[in-house]
Scaffold this active site. Structure first.
Site, PDB file in Angstrom:
ATOM      1  N   HIS A 176      -3.279   0.828  -4.721  1.00  0.00           N
ATOM      2  CA  HIS A 176      -2.816  -0.382  -5.432  1.00  0.00           C
ATOM      3  C   HIS A 176      -3.203  -0.257  -6.900  1.00  0.00           C
ATOM      4  O   HIS A 176      -4.335  -0.498  -7.284  1.00  0.00           O
ATOM      5  CB  HIS A 176      -3.453  -1.635  -4.827  1.00  0.00           C
ATOM      6  CG  HIS A 176      -2.910  -1.974  -3.486  1.00  0.00           C
ATOM      7  ND1 HIS A 176      -1.867  -2.847  -3.297  1.00  0.00           N
ATOM      8  CD2 HIS A 176      -3.252  -1.529  -2.261  1.00  0.00           C
ATOM      9  CE1 HIS A 176      -1.592  -2.936  -2.008  1.00  0.00           C
ATOM     10  NE2 HIS A 176      -2.421  -2.144  -1.359  1.00  0.00           N
ATOM     11  N   SER A 192       0.831  -1.210   0.000  1.00  0.00           N
ATOM     12  CA  SER A 192       0.000   0.000   0.000  1.00  0.00           C
ATOM     13  C   SER A 192       0.860   1.252   0.000  1.00  0.00           C
ATOM     14  O   SER A 192       1.713   1.426   0.873  1.00  0.00           O
ATOM     15  CB  SER A 192      -0.871   0.060   1.256  1.00  0.00           C
ATOM     16  OG  SER A 192      -1.852  -0.912   1.208  1.00  0.00           O
ATOM     17  N   MET A 225      -2.071  -7.042   6.638  1.00  0.00           N
ATOM     18  CA  MET A 225      -3.146  -7.860   6.053  1.00  0.00           C
ATOM     19  C   MET A 225      -2.692  -8.521   4.749  1.00  0.00           C
ATOM     20  O   MET A 225      -3.518  -8.807   3.885  1.00  0.00           O
ATOM     21  CB  MET A 225      -4.368  -6.987   5.783  1.00  0.00           C
ATOM     22  CG  MET A 225      -4.884  -6.230   6.997  1.00  0.00           C
ATOM     23  SD  MET A 225      -6.220  -5.112   6.557  1.00  0.00           S
ATOM     24  CE  MET A 225      -6.339  -4.112   8.051  1.00  0.00           C
ATOM     25  N   SER A 226      -1.395  -8.731   4.605  1.00  0.00           N
ATOM     26  CA  SER A 226      -0.900  -9.274   3.323  1.00  0.00           C
ATOM     27  C   SER A 226       0.362 -10.089   3.550  1.00  0.00           C
ATOM     28  O   SER A 226       0.631 -10.564   4.647  1.00  0.00           O
ATOM     29  CB  SER A 226      -0.601  -8.118   2.361  1.00  0.00           C
ATOM     30  OG  SER A 226       0.522  -7.377   2.828  1.00  0.00           O
ATOM     31  N   HIS A 274      -6.732   4.167   6.805  1.00  0.00           N
ATOM     32  CA  HIS A 274      -5.999   3.899   5.561  1.00  0.00           C
ATOM     33  C   HIS A 274      -5.302   5.156   5.012  1.00  0.00           C
ATOM     34  O   HIS A 274      -4.254   5.065   4.382  1.00  0.00           O
ATOM     35  CB  HIS A 274      -6.955   3.294   4.521  1.00  0.00           C
ATOM     36  CG  HIS A 274      -6.255   2.728   3.314  1.00  0.00           C
ATOM     37  ND1 HIS A 274      -5.310   1.711   3.401  1.00  0.00           N
ATOM     38  CD2 HIS A 274      -6.329   3.037   1.996  1.00  0.00           C
ATOM     39  CE1 HIS A 274      -4.848   1.424   2.191  1.00  0.00           C
ATOM     40  NE2 HIS A 274      -5.450   2.215   1.320  1.00  0.00           N
ATOM     41  N   HIS A 327      -5.864  -8.742  -1.934  1.00  0.00           N
ATOM     42  CA  HIS A 327      -5.850  -9.226  -0.549  1.00  0.00           C
ATOM     43  C   HIS A 327      -7.020 -10.172  -0.301  1.00  0.00           C
ATOM     44  O   HIS A 327      -8.060 -10.064  -0.962  1.00  0.00           O
ATOM     45  CB  HIS A 327      -5.999  -8.047   0.431  1.00  0.00           C
ATOM     46  CG  HIS A 327      -5.032  -6.936   0.221  1.00  0.00           C
ATOM     47  ND1 HIS A 327      -5.216  -5.975  -0.742  1.00  0.00           N
ATOM     48  CD2 HIS A 327      -3.861  -6.649   0.839  1.00  0.00           C
ATOM     49  CE1 HIS A 327      -4.200  -5.119  -0.700  1.00  0.00           C
ATOM     50  NE2 HIS A 327      -3.363  -5.499   0.243  1.00  0.00           N
ATOM     51  N   ASN A 341       1.691   3.255  10.955  1.00  0.00           N
ATOM     52  CA  ASN A 341       0.908   3.737  12.118  1.00  0.00           C
ATOM     53  C   ASN A 341       1.307   2.933  13.339  1.00  0.00           C
ATOM     54  O   ASN A 341       1.829   1.821  13.210  1.00  0.00           O
ATOM     55  CB  ASN A 341      -0.599   3.580  11.860  1.00  0.00           C
ATOM     56  CG  ASN A 341      -0.974   2.152  11.533  1.00  0.00           C
ATOM     57  OD1 ASN A 341      -0.702   1.651  10.438  1.00  0.00           O
ATOM     58  ND2 ASN A 341      -1.581   1.466  12.488  1.00  0.00           N
ATOM     59  N   TYR A 384      -8.995  -9.957   2.154  1.00  0.00           N
ATOM     60  CA  TYR A 384     -10.163  -9.210   2.650  1.00  0.00           C
ATOM     61  C   TYR A 384     -11.013  -8.631   1.521  1.00  0.00           C
ATOM     62  O   TYR A 384     -12.137  -8.189   1.742  1.00  0.00           O
ATOM     63  CB  TYR A 384      -9.754  -8.104   3.639  1.00  0.00           C
ATOM     64  CG  TYR A 384      -8.898  -6.991   3.074  1.00  0.00           C
ATOM     65  CD1 TYR A 384      -9.423  -6.038   2.202  1.00  0.00           C
ATOM     66  CD2 TYR A 384      -7.561  -6.886   3.424  1.00  0.00           C
ATOM     67  CE1 TYR A 384      -8.639  -5.031   1.680  1.00  0.00           C
ATOM     68  CE2 TYR A 384      -6.773  -5.877   2.920  1.00  0.00           C
ATOM     69  CZ  TYR A 384      -7.308  -4.951   2.043  1.00  0.00           C
ATOM     70  OH  TYR A 384      -6.528  -3.963   1.529  1.00  0.00           O
ATOM     71  N   GLU A 385     -10.487  -8.646   0.288  1.00  0.00           N
ATOM     72  CA  GLU A 385     -11.301  -8.186  -0.844  1.00  0.00           C
ATOM     73  C   GLU A 385     -12.235  -9.297  -1.326  1.00  0.00           C
ATOM     74  O   GLU A 385     -13.023  -9.084  -2.246  1.00  0.00           O
ATOM     75  CB  GLU A 385     -10.391  -7.740  -1.985  1.00  0.00           C
ATOM     76  CG  GLU A 385      -9.570  -6.507  -1.641  1.00  0.00           C
ATOM     77  CD  GLU A 385      -8.535  -6.187  -2.703  1.00  0.00           C
ATOM     78  OE1 GLU A 385      -8.919  -5.617  -3.734  1.00  0.00           O
ATOM     79  OE2 GLU A 385      -7.359  -6.519  -2.511  1.00  0.00           O
ATOM     80  N   ALA A 437       2.672  -2.301   3.980  1.00  0.00           N
ATOM     81  CA  ALA A 437       2.452  -1.302   5.025  1.00  0.00           C
ATOM     82  C   ALA A 437       1.981  -2.069   6.249  1.00  0.00           C
ATOM     83  O   ALA A 437       1.202  -3.013   6.123  1.00  0.00           O
ATOM     84  CB  ALA A 437       1.367  -0.329   4.572  1.00  0.00           C
TER      85      ALA A 437
HETATM   86  N1  HPA Z   1      -3.080  -3.223  11.089  1.00  0.00           N
HETATM   87  C1  HPA Z   1      -3.218  -4.053  10.038  1.00  0.00           C
HETATM   88  N2  HPA Z   1      -2.799  -3.750   8.834  1.00  0.00           N
HETATM   89  C2  HPA Z   1      -2.196  -2.572   8.645  1.00  0.00           C
HETATM   90  C3  HPA Z   1      -2.014  -1.657   9.693  1.00  0.00           C
HETATM   91  C4  HPA Z   1      -2.484  -2.008  10.983  1.00  0.00           C
HETATM   92  O1  HPA Z   1      -2.365  -1.261  11.969  1.00  0.00           O
HETATM   93  N3  HPA Z   1      -1.367  -0.585   9.176  1.00  0.00           N
HETATM   94  C5  HPA Z   1      -1.165  -0.837   7.869  1.00  0.00           C
HETATM   95  N4  HPA Z   1      -1.658  -2.051   7.524  1.00  0.00           N
END
Ligand code: HPA
Length: 301
Positions: free
Chosen positions: A81, A50, A236-237, A274, A103, A260, A105-106, A133
Site C-alpha cells: 500500500h 493490496s 479486511m477492507s 500476505h 485499515h 488465496n 486493523y492498523e 484482495a
Molecule cells: N482473509 C481475509 N483477508 C484476506 C484474505 C483472507 O483469506 N486474503 C486476502 N485478504
C-alpha cells in the site's frame, strides 16, 4: 448541523485520533487544500487494494500527492500500500486513484479510514471503484479469479464497527442510509459485459464479500461459518468505504481479487499469508489494469 464534541482530528498520534470523526468543514478544508495543489477535477475515484497499486500505470498526466503531505489523512503501514493520491486521465475521464488504503486493523477508526472517501466526494467524485484482495470462500473460486461484488456482509458491523457511528451531518447523507443497493446494478452490468468483451469470463465471478477486522486471518471454523451464511469471499477492507460512499450517494463498483483459498479443513497443512496475497496481485495486475481502463471507457460520468 449537529456538531460532535471532539478533540482535533488533525493529530495523527495516540488514542485521541481513534475516537474522533471529521466535521464537514474539516473534510471541506482537506478537499480544498488538495484541489489547490492539482489541476485535475476528478469525477471518478478508484481505491487500489493490496498489491493492486499498479492500476495507477494506466493514468496519464499524473499529478501525485502523498498521504503524509495531507493533514489528517490516514497513512497505511502495510506492504503493498504505497500511500499516494494519483490524479490524472484514464480513457479521457478525470480520475483520482488511491494507491493504498488504511485499515481498521492498523489501529485506525472506521471514521478515519473513510476520510478519503468523503474527501473525494467533496472534490467532485460521483462514482467509486473499490478493489481489494480477498480470500475465496466459495469452493468454485480459484486463486487469480476476480469477483464483482454484488453485496456485502458487514460482519465487523455486527461488532459495532461502522463508520457512520457518531453524530450525523445531513450534508453528507441521511442518518439511516439504505444499503440494499450498495453495489450499483448498472455498473455491475457494464463490468460483466466488459469482462465478456475482453475474453475474461473464465476468471470473472460475481458474489458476496464479507469483512472481518483482521489482522489475523480466519480460523477454519470462521471460514466454514462464512460459507454457511452465503459469503463468497472475505477480506479486511472495503465495507466501511462503501458504506460511507453510499451514505453520500456515490455509485459504487466493487472488485475482489481472489488471492488465496480459505482453509476449510481442520487438518490442512497450508495457511493464508500476505506474501501470497501480493504475488497474486502481481500475477493479475496487467489483466486488472486492462479491465479497469476498458470499464472506465464505457462509463458515463
Ligand atoms: N482473509 C481475509 N483477508 C484476506 C484474505 C483472507 O483469506 N486474503 C486476502 N485478504
Amino acid at each position: 448541523m449537529s456538531r460532535q464534541r471532539r478533540v482535533s482530528s488533525f493529530d495523527d498520534e495516540g488514542v485521541r485520533s481513534l475516537l474522533t470523526s471529521y466535521t464537514y468543514e474539516e473534510v471541506e478544508e482537506i478537499a480544498n487544500n488538495i484541489l489547490k495543489r492539482v489541476k485535475c477535477r476528478p469525477s471518478l475515484g478508484i481505491i487500489c487494494g493490496s498489491g493492486l497499486g499498479k492500476l495507477a500505470n494506466t493514468v496519464t498526466n499524473q499529478e501525485i500527492i502523498k498521504y503524509n503531505e495531507i493533514p489528517g489523512f490516514p497513512v497505511s503501514t502495510v506492504p503493498g500500500h504505497e500511500g499516494k493520491l494519483v490524479f490524472g486521465q484514464m480513457c479521457g475521464k478525470s480520475v483520482v486513484l488511491m494507491q493504498g488504503r488504511a485499515h481498521c486493523y492498523e489501529g485506525y477508526s472506521p471514521q478515519k479510514i473513510t476520510l478519503p472517501v468523503r474527501t473525494m466526494k467533496l472534490m467532485g467524485v460521483t462514482t467509486l471503484i473499490v478493489t481489494n484482495a480477498a480470500g475465496g470462500i466459495n469452493e468454485n473460486f480459484k486463486v487469480g479469479d476476480v469477483m464483482i461484488i454484488k453485496d456485502h456482509l458487514n460482519l465487523a458491523g455486527f461488532a459495532g464497527v461502522n463508520p457512520l457511528v457518531g453524530l450525523n451531518d445531513d450534508r453528507f447523507g441521511p442518518r439511516f442510509p439504505a444499503m440494499s443497493h450498495a453495489y450499483d446494478v448498472e455498473l455491475r452490468r457494464i463490468a460483466k459485459a466488459t469482462a465478456t468483451d475482453m475474453g475474461f469470463d473464465s476468471f470473472f465471478r460475481e458474489g458476496v464479500y464479507s469483512m472481518m477486522v483482521g489482522p489475523s486471518f480466519e480460523t477454519v471454523t470462521e471460514c466454514r461459518y462464512l460459507k454457511l451464511i452465503g459469503v463468497d469471499a472475505t477480506g479486511m477492507s472495503t465495507v466501511p468505504e462503501v458504506i460511507v460512499a453510499r451514505h453520500c450517494n456515490m455509485k459504487v463498483l466493487g472488485l475482489s481479487l481472489i488471492t488465496n483459498e480459505c482453509i476449510m479443513e481442520y487438518d490442512a497443512t497450508n495457511f493464508a499469508n500476505h506474501e501470497e496475497v501480493l504475488q497474486t496481485g502481481e500475477m493479475r495486475s496487467k489483466d486488472l489494469q486492462a479491465f479497469v481502463s476498458k470499464m472506465v471507457e464505457h462509463l458515463s460520468l
